[in-house]
Structures are given as C-alpha cells and as structure tokens.
Write an enzyme that holds these catalytic residues in place. Structure first.
Site, mmCIF file in Angstrom:
data_model
loop_
_atom_site.group_PDB
_atom_site.id
_atom_site.type_symbol
_atom_site.label_atom_id
_atom_site.label_comp_id
_atom_site.label_asym_id
_atom_site.label_seq_id
_atom_site.Cartn_x
_atom_site.Cartn_y
_atom_site.Cartn_z
ATOM 1 N N ILE A 22 0.868 -1.176 0.000
ATOM 2 C CA ILE A 22 0.000 0.000 0.000
ATOM 3 C C ILE A 22 0.906 1.227 0.000
ATOM 4 C CG2 ILE A 22 -1.855 1.224 1.207
ATOM 5 C CD1 ILE A 22 -2.416 -1.522 2.662
ATOM 6 N N CYS A 70 4.727 -2.562 3.018
ATOM 7 C CA CYS A 70 4.945 -3.730 2.153
ATOM 8 C C CYS A 70 3.846 -4.769 2.363
ATOM 9 C CB CYS A 70 6.278 -4.390 2.485
ATOM 10 S SG CYS A 70 7.722 -3.438 2.043
ATOM 11 N N GLU A 78 4.068 -7.998 2.867
ATOM 12 C CA GLU A 78 4.319 -8.953 3.953
ATOM 13 C C GLU A 78 3.890 -8.368 5.295
ATOM 14 O OE1 GLU A 78 6.332 -7.880 1.580
ATOM 15 O OE2 GLU A 78 8.069 -9.184 1.294
ATOM 16 N N CYS A 89 10.766 -6.043 6.356
ATOM 17 C CA CYS A 89 9.790 -7.136 6.528
ATOM 18 C C CYS A 89 10.418 -8.325 7.241
ATOM 19 C CB CYS A 89 9.209 -7.545 5.171
ATOM 20 S SG CYS A 89 8.110 -6.277 4.509
HETATM 21 N N1 THU Z 1 7.576 -4.113 -1.482
HETATM 22 C C1 THU Z 1 6.860 -5.064 -0.808
HETATM 23 O O1 THU Z 1 5.612 -5.031 -0.793
HETATM 24 N N2 THU Z 1 7.529 -6.029 -0.141
HETATM 25 C C2 THU Z 1 8.892 -6.091 -0.041
HETATM 26 O O2 THU Z 1 9.418 -6.951 0.668
HETATM 27 C C3 THU Z 1 9.731 -5.158 -0.792
HETATM 28 C C4 THU Z 1 9.021 -4.087 -1.532
HETATM 29 C C5 THU Z 1 6.864 -3.040 -2.198
HETATM 30 C C6 THU Z 1 7.067 -1.666 -1.610
HETATM 31 C C7 THU Z 1 6.756 -0.785 -2.794
HETATM 32 O O3 THU Z 1 5.370 -0.515 -2.826
HETATM 33 C C8 THU Z 1 7.125 -1.636 -4.004
HETATM 34 O O4 THU Z 1 7.288 -2.951 -3.527
HETATM 35 C C9 THU Z 1 8.369 -1.186 -4.710
HETATM 36 O O5 THU Z 1 9.421 -1.068 -3.836
#
Ligand code: THU
Length: 133
Positions: free
Chosen positions: A42, A52, A54, A94
C-alpha cells in the site's frame, strides 16, 4: 504443497495500491491453526509511508490475535505483468518484522517461472536484531 498459499498471494497482489512504483506485491501468511491472512503493498504520496505486502499480512494477523505462523508466500512483479519470472525476496524491514513473530522453522515461499522456491527464515536472515542480551 504451498500452491494454495502462492495462489492466495497472487490474489492479494491484485489489490495492490502501487501508483508510484508500479510494482505490485502480494503476500499470504499461513497461521499454525491453518488460517491464512493476506496482504498487498500500500503506497502513499509521501513515499516513505508505504507498507509492504508482507507487513500488511502480518499486521492484519497479529491485530486479529494470531501470533503463531508457519509460512508466508510472496509474489511481486510490475503491475501490468502477471508473470512471476524472478523471485520477490522480502525486504530487510519485513524480515525484521517476521523475526519478531516467526521462529527459525518459519518458511518463506517465493515464485520463479511458476515454480515454488522454499526458504527457511534464517537462510534469508541469519542474524537478527535482538536487544535481549
Ligand atoms: N515491497 C513489498 O511489498 N515487499 C517487499 O518486501 C519489498 C518491496 C513493495 C514496496 C513498494 O510498494 C514496491 O514494492 C516497490 O518497492
């Protein structure tokens, strides 16, 4: 074995709000009682406030009283593409949050070319911050 969990992560990814990066991530967290909590990334116009996928899943679960987890599946790719050619490893933030709730048997499931890749948590984070010394 983790096909269902990866499918749930794919479904959760559809809800991703990633207007700024264009990178959509989905996660599905398996509790030891079999319940699954999902999450997506989000983003926010104030970029650093992004959450993130996770951590969304973990926070949802913990806020519902769950604290025993078995595994988490994570998929990520550019929003326009539903193909998961390369594995989307959890970021350091995360992993640190996982370390608070997940033991060393906890497994992280990633997708690569349609195949599930399974890691033990401590393969991805062999040393954790721990103030209880
Ligand atoms: N992102 C995640 O959702 N999980 C991760 O472990 C690394 C990055 C997302 C954050 C952001 O919205 C997008 O990926 C690009 O960095």
């Amino acid at each position: 074995m983790y096909k269902n969990l990866l499918n749930k992560a794919r479904e959760a990814r559809e809800k991703s709000f990633c207007s700024y990066s264009g990178f959509a991530v989905g996660a599905a967290l398996l509790c030891s009682d079999g319940e699954i909590f999902t999450g997506c990334n989000i983003e926010n116009i104030s970029y650093s406030l992004t959450n993130c996928a996770e951590r969304t899943a973990i926070f949802k679960a913990v806020s519902e009283g769950k604290k025993d987890f078995t595994a988490i599946a994570v998929v990520g790719s550019v929003k326009s593409c539903d193909c998961f050619e390369s594995q989307c490893f959890p970021c350091g933030a995360c992993l640190q949050v996982m370390s608070e709730f997940c033991g060393s048997d906890f497994e992280v499931i990633l997708a690569e070319h349609g195949e599930a890749k399974v890691y033990k948590f401590n393969e991805l984070m062999p040393r954790i911050f721990d103030s209880k010394f």
